[in-house]
Design an enzyme around this catalytic site. Structure first.
Site, mmCIF file in Angstrom:
data_model
loop_
_atom_site.group_PDB
_atom_site.id
_atom_site.type_symbol
_atom_site.label_atom_id
_atom_site.label_comp_id
_atom_site.label_asym_id
_atom_site.label_seq_id
_atom_site.Cartn_x
_atom_site.Cartn_y
_atom_site.Cartn_z
ATOM 1 N N LEU A 68 0.823 -1.207 0.000
ATOM 2 C CA LEU A 68 0.000 0.000 0.000
ATOM 3 C C LEU A 68 0.859 1.260 0.000
ATOM 4 C CD1 LEU A 68 -3.036 1.025 0.534
ATOM 5 C CD2 LEU A 68 -2.332 1.162 2.923
ATOM 6 N N CYS A 69 0.453 2.247 -0.803
ATOM 7 C CA CYS A 69 1.051 3.582 -0.739
ATOM 8 C C CYS A 69 -0.089 4.605 -0.844
ATOM 9 C CB CYS A 69 2.126 3.781 -1.821
ATOM 10 S SG CYS A 69 1.501 3.885 -3.508
ATOM 11 N N ARG A 70 0.194 5.807 -1.307
ATOM 12 C CA ARG A 70 -0.846 6.842 -1.375
ATOM 13 C C ARG A 70 -1.822 6.599 -2.523
ATOM 14 N NH1 ARG A 70 -1.977 12.059 -3.568
ATOM 15 N NH2 ARG A 70 -0.127 11.985 -4.884
ATOM 16 N N ILE B 282 -4.059 4.321 -0.362
ATOM 17 C CA ILE B 282 -4.822 4.791 0.801
ATOM 18 C C ILE B 282 -5.885 5.809 0.400
ATOM 19 C CG2 ILE B 282 -3.232 6.646 1.465
ATOM 20 C CD1 ILE B 282 -4.810 4.264 4.025
#
Length: 109
Positions: A66-68, A95
């Site tokens: 997961l990242c932005r 996210i």
């Protein structure tokens, strides 16, 4: 382990978490990003530190990265797969997609 797709949506990650399916949620964002919004139970390793911290990742597990927005996490997912982590899967949209489609109480940035 069944074949893990290269990418899953935030809805699939939510389903996995709710069902208690075995997986590692690897959040590769920087500490200042985690301070804005984060998911409980994640393993937080900034992208640049993943190579030196590989020993913290089980090679036989599903690893949801997961990242932005899903761009950095796709790079890490591809790299992990090249290292033999066949269970690595990108969380598409990151996210921000989670905040948009699963938990609107989380801030987007």
């Amino acid at each position: 382990m069944d074949e893990v797709p290269l990418e899953i949506g935030v809805e699939e990650l939510d389903r996995m978490r709710r069902a208690g399916e075995s997986h590692v949620l690897l959040d590769i964002r920087e500490p200042h990003e985690l301070a804005i919004s984060a998911l409980s139970g994640s393993l937080d390793i900034p992208m640049g530190s993943v190579p030196e911290r590989l020993d913290e990742l089980p090679s036989d597990a599903t690893i949801a990265v997961l990242c932005r927005t899903g761009n950095r996490s796709m790079k890490v997912t591809m790299w992990l797969r090249q290292q033999g982590y066949d269970g690595a899967t990108n969380v598409g949209g990151g996210i921000n997609a989670w905040a948009e489609r699963v938990d609107p109480s989380l801030p987007q940035y």
